[in-house]
Design an enzyme around this catalytic site. Structure first.
Site, short mmCIF file in Angstrom:
data_model
loop_
_atom_site.label_atom_id
_atom_site.label_comp_id
_atom_site.label_asym_id
_atom_site.label_seq_id
_atom_site.Cartn_x
_atom_site.Cartn_y
_atom_site.Cartn_z
N HIS A 236 0.82 -1.22 0.00
CA HIS A 236 0.00 0.00 0.00
C HIS A 236 0.85 1.27 0.00
CE1 HIS A 236 -3.36 -2.59 1.06
NE2 HIS A 236 -2.64 -3.09 2.03
C1 BDR Z 1 -2.97 0.99 5.22
O1 BDR Z 1 -3.22 0.47 6.53
C2 BDR Z 1 -2.03 0.10 7.14
O2 BDR Z 1 -2.15 -1.15 7.77
C3 BDR Z 1 -0.97 0.11 6.09
O3 BDR Z 1 0.29 0.49 6.64
C4 BDR Z 1 -1.47 1.11 5.09
O4 BDR Z 1 -1.06 2.41 5.43
C5 BDR Z 1 -3.63 0.08 4.21
O5 BDR Z 1 -5.02 0.08 4.40
#
Ligand code: BDR
Ligand code: CA
Length: 311
Positions: A236
């Site tokens: 992500h």
């Molecule tokens: C986001 O949520 C977190 O767990 C990850 O680091 C990312 O920023 C993804 O939904």
């Protein structure tokens, strides 16, 4: 490009930091931390451990410990109890800077110097608070590049993505700021899957940095395979850095985006006015497509840029 990275490391935050600090294109000035994947004391410790790993002495400023109106939620189910379980990066070499993140953001963004790009990789609480306490900091911000939201389904609730669900009100404050915003949601990050073949390519770089990066991503993988049936972990947060370095790999569309702040099934859900139905002016450019091969080529190139070290 003067940059401040606000984050909650977190495995994919750590990979984003590694990509950002592999060259000096982004001129990263500081790291601010927030509760999110785990508690703020742990994300702050983790940020320093990651910087130690990468050979960086950037200042780290600890920020918010909970959302504006609610408690802190976490994502330890993805990232492990400490947020960065494996491989062991060792103990942090130092304490965070004595200036708290929100004070630091206000000072840095009011200095009258270069305008700064903010990369936001966790709940948006720090940035919303800084904007509310000192609205004039908007003049010091070039743009805000956010990992959050999703044009389709959620990940931490059926409807909402984790960073927006963690603090929907903060997300709305930032989206209402009138600043240029680039938004990267699950609709693109769920296409950036670290498949075994891609992890193999990363490992084959053959440096300690590439091995540690691949091991970190592999730790993250089980929940993606079990919960979503993906062929590996979704990367992500690194997509924000990829965008700043190589924007052409993304298809961006201007639109109005708001976040559901009412309690209920859709709390934290981002609502995208794709067709301009509400007649409101766009407040963000939204990533609607990405070239995954270009992304993984860039990840490899950035990780390969670290000098080989013996460990
Ligand atoms: C986001 O949520 C977190 O767990 C990850 O680091 C990312 O920023 C993804 O939904
Ligand atoms: Ca994050």
């Amino acid at each position: 490009m003067p940059t401040i990275i606000d984050c909650d490391p977190g495995i994919d935050d750590a990979i984003a930091l590694a990509m950002a600090l592999a060259g000096n294109e982004l001129d990263v000035r500081a790291i601010t931390t927030s509760y999110g994947n785990v508690s703020v004391s742990q994300t702050t410790t983790n940020a320093i451990r990651v910087l130690d790993w990468l050979g960086s002495d950037l200042p780290v400023h600890a920020g918010a410990s909970r959302s504006l109106l609610g408690p802190a939620i976490d994502a330890a189910v993805y990232h492990g109890a400490t947020g960065l379980e494996a491989p062991d990066l060792g103990k942090p070499s130092r304490l965070p800077d004595s200036t708290a993140a929100i004070r630091f953001l206000i000072d840095a963004l009011s200095s009258g110097g270069d305008k700064i790009t903010i990369v936001a990789l966790g709940p948006l609480t720090n940035i919303a608070l800084a904007l509310r306490i000192e609205p004039s900091i908007a003049d010091g911000i070039e743009r805000i590049v956010i990992m959050g939201g999703s044009t389709d389904y959620g990940n931490d609730s059926p409807a909402a993505e984790f960073n927006f669900l963690a603090d929907p009100h903060a997300a709305q404050i930032v989206l209402d700021s009138g600043l240029p915003i680039s938004l990267f949601g699950l609709n693109v990050t769920h296409r950036l899957i670290a498949t075994p073949e891609r992890l193999g390519r990363l490992r084959a770089i053959g440096t300690s940095t590439s091995r540690i990066t691949a091991d970190m991503i592999a730790y993250f993988e089980a929940v993606y395979v079990q919960r979503y049936g993906f062929a590996g972990a979704a990367l992500h947060d690194p997509c924000t850095i990829a965008y700043l370095l190589e924007p052409s790999m993304f298809d961006m569309r201007p639109m109005r985006v708001d976040v559901d702040t009412s309690s209920g099934l859709s709390l934290g859900r981002a609502v995208y006015d794709v067709w301009g139905i509400a007649g409101a002016a766009p407040n963000a450019e939204v990533a609607v497509d990405v070239d995954p091969e270009a992304f993984f080529d860039l990840l490899d190139a950035r990780i390969a840029a670290y000098p080989s070290r013996s460990s």
